[in-house]
Design a protein around this motif. Structure first.
Motif, PDB file in Angstrom:
ATOM      1  N   TYR A 160       1.100  -1.139   0.032  1.00 28.36           N
ATOM      2  CA  TYR A 160      -0.001   0.071  -0.281  1.00 28.36           C
ATOM      3  C   TYR A 160       0.831   1.370  -0.056  1.00 28.36           C
ATOM      4  O   TYR A 160      -0.020   2.551   0.043  1.00 28.36           O
ATOM      5  N   VAL A 161       2.166   1.060  -0.183  1.00 29.60           N
ATOM      6  CA  VAL A 161       2.621   1.782  -0.292  1.00 29.60           C
ATOM      7  C   VAL A 161       3.042   3.281  -1.088  1.00 29.60           C
ATOM      8  O   VAL A 161       2.886   2.342  -2.030  1.00 29.60           O
ATOM      9  N   ASP A 162       2.738   4.491  -1.970  1.00 28.50           N
ATOM     10  CA  ASP A 162       2.365   4.947  -2.946  1.00 28.50           C
ATOM     11  C   ASP A 162       4.198   5.489  -3.121  1.00 28.50           C
ATOM     12  O   ASP A 162       4.808   5.259  -2.770  1.00 28.50           O
ATOM     13  N   ALA A 163       4.283   6.261  -4.430  1.00 28.80           N
ATOM     14  CA  ALA A 163       5.409   6.079  -4.558  1.00 28.80           C
ATOM     15  C   ALA A 163       5.721   7.173  -4.597  1.00 28.80           C
ATOM     16  O   ALA A 163       7.644   7.058  -4.358  1.00 28.80           O
ATOM     17  N   SER A 164       5.394   8.012  -4.103  1.00 28.73           N
ATOM     18  CA  SER A 164       6.165   9.043  -3.508  1.00 28.73           C
ATOM     19  C   SER A 164       6.516   8.690  -1.874  1.00 28.73           C
ATOM     20  O   SER A 164       8.095   8.798  -1.623  1.00 28.73           O
ATOM     21  N   GLU A 215      16.956   0.725   5.120  1.00 29.94           N
ATOM     22  CA  GLU A 215      16.785  -0.649   5.276  1.00 29.94           C
ATOM     23  C   GLU A 215      15.548  -0.760   4.885  1.00 29.94           C
ATOM     24  O   GLU A 215      15.373  -2.892   4.360  1.00 29.94           O
ATOM     25  N   TYR A 216      14.122  -0.299   4.335  1.00 26.97           N
ATOM     26  CA  TYR A 216      13.662  -0.895   3.269  1.00 26.97           C
ATOM     27  C   TYR A 216      13.004  -1.475   1.782  1.00 26.97           C
ATOM     28  O   TYR A 216      12.562  -2.024   1.624  1.00 26.97           O
ATOM     29  N   ALA A 245       9.592   5.838  -2.763  1.00 24.26           N
ATOM     30  CA  ALA A 245      10.502   6.589  -2.584  1.00 24.26           C
ATOM     31  C   ALA A 245      11.598   7.295  -1.638  1.00 24.26           C
ATOM     32  O   ALA A 245      12.893   7.245  -2.128  1.00 24.26           O
ATOM     33  N   GLY A 246      10.972   7.822  -1.127  1.00 28.09           N
ATOM     34  CA  GLY A 246      11.903   8.875  -0.014  1.00 28.09           C
ATOM     35  C   GLY A 246      11.928   7.390   1.023  1.00 28.09           C
ATOM     36  O   GLY A 246      12.706   7.515   2.346  1.00 28.09           O
TER      37      GLY A 246
END
Length: 306
Positions: free
Chosen positions: A211-215, A223-224, A218-219
């Motif tokens: 569910y992570v949006d593109a913005s 670690e991720y 990118a930030g």
């Protein structure tokens, strides 16, 4: 930071020494803590104790125990992976905790951290209808932690763990076997509902989808980057997978069934897109955000608008 083993093997002696040194390294390198701990002390203690095969809750007196040379080398190797590679600690130790339960994890699955744990601890009350729970689906299961914890809560339920990734399904099966649940918990490779039978509906569908949006993707901290991208990103607004779940889940739920989904920060996008959909956003007392519940009847009643 200098992790030269030759000098450190001579200069550091006790567990306390290595914990202090690890904390200094974490602060100097500005590490991010978001995979089981939220501070340098807890992270350092867990790293060192794991490296020398001691439990995370060992008595404080053990901090003054001296380490053998081979133990020191193992601690420093764990520390190198955490600091130089920015690898999350659970991937180094091969184990993560969820609801007080240990799960085997590696870089084939994301590290368990869902606030859905709070709902499991409450038996999904007051949203899940009263009575026995016979069938549960954990969609986008990853390590299987949500479905396995739910199976241990509803001890008579059959639970399906579904993931599109064959690697994730393999990890989930390892954890099912770990808790001796192979008789009623089944890991299935499927693109969401594709391999499932709507004639055998579920009383409860729980999902922690990408569910992570593109913005935000990118930030994210380094670690991720070790976690599988397939399990994190979901299109420009983070809702590509969630939209599919909302459109299809009604067919796979019992008439009195419940859908529970975590969408994190994409909560804002979802509310904007479906203002008429009666999603109930759960207040999470222990922290976290972006978890909604909706009944099967409400999903079906609004099917045309999803």
């Amino acid at each position: 930071m200098n992790l030269d083993q030759a000098s450190l093997l001579d200069e550091l002696e006790t567990i306390r020494d290595f914990v202090r040194f690890a904390m200094s390294a974490f602060h100097e390198q500005r590490l991010y803590f978001g995979h089981g701990t939220d501070n340098a002390w807890d992270e350092a203690v867990q790293l060192v104790l794991n490296a020398v095969h001691l439990p995370w809750d060992a008595r404080p007196e053990v901090l003054d125990a001296r380490l053998t040379r081979s133990e020191k080398r193992r601690v420093l190797e764990y520390l190198r992976q955490r600091v130089a590679d920015r690898k999350p600690l659970p991937y180094i130790t091969g184990e993560a905790w969820f609801m007080g339960l240990a799960f085997s994890v590696d870089e084939r699955v994301i590290i368990p951290r869902s606030p859905i744990a709070q709902l499991i601890e409450q038996d999904f009350e007051p949203w899940l209808r009263p009575g026995p729970v016979h069938r549960v689906l954990d969609l986008c299961t990853g390590s299987g932690c949500i479905g396995i914890a739910t199976a241990l809560t509803f001890v008579e339920a059959e639970v399906d763990l579904v993931d599109i990734s064959p690697d994730a399904v393999e990890v989930a099966r390892t954890n099912v076997a770990r808790y001796e649940l192979t008789d009623r918990v089944h890991a299935i490779e499927s693109d969401l509902f594709a391999a499932l039978d709507p004639s055998q509906p579920y009383d409860l569908i729980v999902s922690n989808p990408p569910y992570v949006d593109a913005s935000d993707l990118a930030g994210m901290p380094d670690e991720y980057r070790h976690e599988p991208a397939l399990a994190l990103g979901s299109g420009q607004d983070g809702l590509d997978v969630t939209r599919q779940i909302l459109r299809k889940a009604g067919r796979y739920l019992a008439d009195d069934g419940l859908l529970v989904v975590e969408v994190g920060n994409s909560e804002v996008h979802l509310m904007e897109q479906y203002p008429e959909l009666p999603l109930v956003w759960v207040e999470l007392e222990a922290g976290g955000n972006g978890v909604f519940v909706i009944t099967a009847q409400d999903l079906r009643a609004h099917a045309d608008s999803i």
